[in-house]
Write an enzyme that holds these catalytic residues in place. Sequence first.
Site, PDB file in Angstrom:
ATOM      1  N   ARG A  65     -45.204 -63.663 -37.305  1.00 41.02           N
ATOM      2  CA  ARG A  65     -45.660 -65.039 -36.894  1.00 41.02           C
ATOM      3  C   ARG A  65     -45.515 -65.988 -38.079  1.00 41.02           C
ATOM      4  O   ARG A  65     -44.983 -65.524 -39.275  1.00 41.02           O
ATOM      5  CB  ARG A  65     -47.443 -64.953 -36.572  1.00 41.02           C
ATOM      6  CG  ARG A  65     -47.561 -63.857 -35.477  1.00 41.02           C
ATOM      7  CD  ARG A  65     -47.232 -64.406 -33.939  1.00 41.02           C
ATOM      8  NE  ARG A  65     -47.992 -63.613 -32.926  1.00 41.02           N
ATOM      9  CZ  ARG A  65     -48.768 -63.642 -32.389  1.00 41.02           C
ATOM     10  NH1 ARG A  65     -49.755 -64.568 -32.757  1.00 41.02           N
ATOM     11  NH2 ARG A  65     -49.204 -62.802 -31.341  1.00 41.02           N
ATOM     12  N   CYS A  98     -62.878 -71.338 -34.136  1.00 34.07           N
ATOM     13  CA  CYS A  98     -61.707 -70.960 -33.042  1.00 34.07           C
ATOM     14  C   CYS A  98     -61.616 -71.801 -31.757  1.00 34.07           C
ATOM     15  O   CYS A  98     -62.638 -72.443 -31.702  1.00 34.07           O
ATOM     16  CB  CYS A  98     -61.541 -69.499 -32.729  1.00 34.07           C
ATOM     17  SG  CYS A  98     -62.485 -69.105 -31.570  1.00 34.07           S
ATOM     18  N   CYS A 152     -65.124 -64.923 -29.477  1.00 36.49           N
ATOM     19  CA  CYS A 152     -64.965 -63.273 -29.071  1.00 36.49           C
ATOM     20  C   CYS A 152     -64.678 -62.502 -30.378  1.00 36.49           C
ATOM     21  O   CYS A 152     -64.270 -63.179 -31.449  1.00 36.49           O
ATOM     22  CB  CYS A 152     -63.979 -63.149 -28.081  1.00 36.49           C
ATOM     23  SG  CYS A 152     -62.153 -62.831 -28.501  1.00 36.49           S
ATOM     24  N   ARG A 192     -47.772 -73.496 -29.291  1.00 35.88           N
ATOM     25  CA  ARG A 192     -47.943 -73.332 -30.857  1.00 35.88           C
ATOM     26  C   ARG A 192     -46.605 -73.488 -31.508  1.00 35.88           C
ATOM     27  O   ARG A 192     -45.597 -72.881 -31.561  1.00 35.88           O
ATOM     28  CB  ARG A 192     -48.604 -72.022 -30.875  1.00 35.88           C
ATOM     29  CG  ARG A 192     -49.061 -71.714 -32.557  1.00 35.88           C
ATOM     30  CD  ARG A 192     -49.710 -70.242 -32.680  1.00 35.88           C
ATOM     31  NE  ARG A 192     -50.913 -70.021 -32.202  1.00 35.88           N
ATOM     32  CZ  ARG A 192     -51.256 -69.095 -31.797  1.00 35.88           C
ATOM     33  NH1 ARG A 192     -50.685 -67.643 -32.262  1.00 35.88           N
ATOM     34  NH2 ARG A 192     -52.454 -68.755 -30.983  1.00 35.88           N
ATOM     35  N   CYS A 241     -59.658 -70.892 -23.877  1.00 41.09           N
ATOM     36  CA  CYS A 241     -59.087 -69.539 -24.468  1.00 41.09           C
ATOM     37  C   CYS A 241     -59.552 -68.428 -23.163  1.00 41.09           C
ATOM     38  O   CYS A 241     -60.708 -68.340 -23.131  1.00 41.09           O
ATOM     39  CB  CYS A 241     -59.829 -69.203 -25.737  1.00 41.09           C
ATOM     40  SG  CYS A 241     -58.956 -67.501 -26.130  1.00 41.09           S
ATOM     41  N   LYS A 279     -48.341 -57.878 -32.716  1.00 37.59           N
ATOM     42  CA  LYS A 279     -48.177 -59.146 -33.570  1.00 37.59           C
ATOM     43  C   LYS A 279     -48.032 -58.685 -34.964  1.00 37.59           C
ATOM     44  O   LYS A 279     -48.409 -57.671 -35.444  1.00 37.59           O
ATOM     45  CB  LYS A 279     -49.232 -60.178 -33.294  1.00 37.59           C
ATOM     46  CG  LYS A 279     -50.654 -59.557 -33.472  1.00 37.59           C
ATOM     47  CD  LYS A 279     -51.815 -60.586 -33.336  1.00 37.59           C
ATOM     48  CE  LYS A 279     -51.842 -61.157 -31.995  1.00 37.59           C
ATOM     49  NZ  LYS A 279     -53.196 -61.957 -31.877  1.00 37.59           N
ATOM     50  N   CYS A 290     -60.237 -64.912 -34.603  1.00 36.93           N
ATOM     51  CA  CYS A 290     -59.076 -65.574 -34.712  1.00 36.93           C
ATOM     52  C   CYS A 290     -59.470 -67.024 -35.940  1.00 36.93           C
ATOM     53  O   CYS A 290     -58.611 -67.208 -36.736  1.00 36.93           O
ATOM     54  CB  CYS A 290     -58.815 -66.717 -33.537  1.00 36.93           C
ATOM     55  SG  CYS A 290     -58.050 -65.619 -32.249  1.00 36.93           S
ATOM     56  N   LYS A 292     -48.222 -60.210 -39.106  1.00 36.70           N
ATOM     57  CA  LYS A 292     -48.736 -61.409 -39.977  1.00 36.70           C
ATOM     58  C   LYS A 292     -48.465 -61.285 -41.490  1.00 36.70           C
ATOM     59  O   LYS A 292     -48.920 -60.235 -41.989  1.00 36.70           O
ATOM     60  CB  LYS A 292     -50.238 -61.912 -39.533  1.00 36.70           C
ATOM     61  CG  LYS A 292     -50.328 -61.985 -38.166  1.00 36.70           C
ATOM     62  CD  LYS A 292     -51.912 -62.408 -37.714  1.00 36.70           C
ATOM     63  CE  LYS A 292     -52.039 -62.843 -36.302  1.00 36.70           C
ATOM     64  NZ  LYS A 292     -53.226 -63.674 -36.083  1.00 36.70           N
TER      65      LYS A 292
END
Length: 555
Positions: A147, A429, A474, A78, A435, A208, A478, A210
Amino acid sequence: MAINNDPQPLSDVEVIKTKSRYLRGTIKESLADEVTGALYPDDLQLIKFHGTYMQWDRPSESERRKQKLEPLYSFMIRVRIPAGVLTPAQWLGLDELSSLYGSGTLKLTTRQAVELHGVRKRHLKKAIKGINDTLLDTLAACGDVNRNVMASANPHLSRVHAEAQQVAKAIHTHLSPKTSAYRELWLDVKPAGADHEPIYGETYLPRKFKIALAVPPVNDTDVFANDIGLIAIVEKNELVGFNVAVGGGMSCTFGMPETFARLGSVIGYVPRSQAVNVCEKILLVQRDHGNRSNRKQARVKYTVEKLTVAGFKAEVEKRLGAPLAPARDYKFKTNNDAYGWQQGEDGRWHITLFVEGGRVKDAPGYPLRTGLREIARAHQGSFIVTGNQNVIIAGVSEAAKPALQALLDEHGISAHQQVSGARGSGLACVAMPVCPLAFADGETYLPSLMDKLDPVLAELGLKDVPINIRMTGCPNGCARSPLGEIGFIGRAPGKYNLYLGASHSGDRLSTLYKEMLGEADILAHLRDVLSRFAKDRRQGESFGDFVHRAGIVKA
Ligand code: SRM
Ligand code: SF4
């Protein structure tokens, strides 16, 4: 040393971080091991901070295991791109690296980043080095750190957008990890001295983190889905400051009601000069109060719930040394991108292009990747990845516009912009086949579902109505599925939960409508609610608002 406020022992990832020597672990040895295409288990956690995840081809997994072969491992890389802004040379560089080392496609993500997929371990270092050669990097694109910082596209459209983008870049720089491990491991640069992380400390954050900025009335970064959302306050055409929202997040885990999607809570206003500082102070509250025992309770949203909004705000104010000012008025109208040509304040032109599922590839009859490559070769302005997985070709002069339009026409890109309002408002996503967390398909399925839904929309006279459709494989969210006016969350191969009723501007979550639907049931239920929408819709009413007014779902 980070504080563990929880009486429970530290989670495994915390232990790995503590021992990692500022994110080095044994990544070097792991990369050099030619016996396996994988990395050592602890390093799999650490490489995320370096911007890469190990994945494997899931469809071939069981057959390979039968043949005593390990799964076909590869890496997703990424690229961190603050506010999504790239030069044409950087676009070309990433495009070339995807041919050299990856799957030959680029994925534009929901956070304005670009991903390469399918990179083998033996190519990982070369690919990351190649990305750095384009003057981009992958540090902190993933991992328990701040991020990629998002900002409303398009910075060239107005001075306010450009200023918001500068604030995003300043936050990005200030909160970037300072470890020398990244340059040492991937670029062979020897550390100049001992490592020190003045903001994060040696165990970084509990989870994480954001940040997104949005310039009303367009919430194209979905600020309320972020740990920190900064809402630009514009007075007399000046960006004077930001309302600050904390504790947004989209994920939940099925069967664990203590996990939930949450919209950020607005806690006050800061002048523009304090934007970086307030982000740092919120990050410090999370660093010191976030849960380091249970990663399922470790995001800022749970820290906000634990401390209460008022308690969290008080902690931020304590660190700021002053109270936050009251939030100012703002109004979001949409979280969609505006497709087509727009002219900026400086007279330059910008075209926003729909990229289905964010996947830039050449398909039979539609050479999108080649077309964008040709445009990058000719173009003098910039490429901007939007938070809706699209791309803007920005900063085109009046004189250059016809040639650029010709390239768009020649490669079929113009023709592929003629999509229904719902398809054009879709996000999906990555999900299957790579994934590891996916229960169902995302970007590989939404287009074919839309092929079946589009005729229904046309029949009902809704072809041009923008209805946000978001699909994830899921419940991690995302593609921000809880903010879909129509949201799909994968439960099992071919089966989705259907959610309805998020607002069209990203400030109300959707509600579960039906569970475990296959395609035929999805289409039947959607035909039913869309028919009612077509019949009873008020002038200008969004689909999300309608399903609430009609009592089809309750918030
Ligand atoms: Fe995500 C994990 C892809 C945006 C919430 N996400 C993953 C992983 C890395 C799976 C994994 O852990 O092994 C996925 C890798 C698939 C791949 O090949 O890319 C993945 N997430 C993506 C991207 C690429 C989706 C896309 O198709 O665009 C997005 C990359 C963004 C970026 O450039 O940084 C992406 N992920 C999001 C968003 C949307 C956003 O940030 O606006 C969310 C919901 C917002 C939020 O954070 O709450 C999101 N991803 C997650 C979560 C749940 C986190 C949580 O709070 O529990 C996971 C799983 C985890 O962290 O344990 C996850
Ligand atoms: Fe994977 Fe789930 Fe994220 Fe989709 S939502 S990319 S399936 S983790």
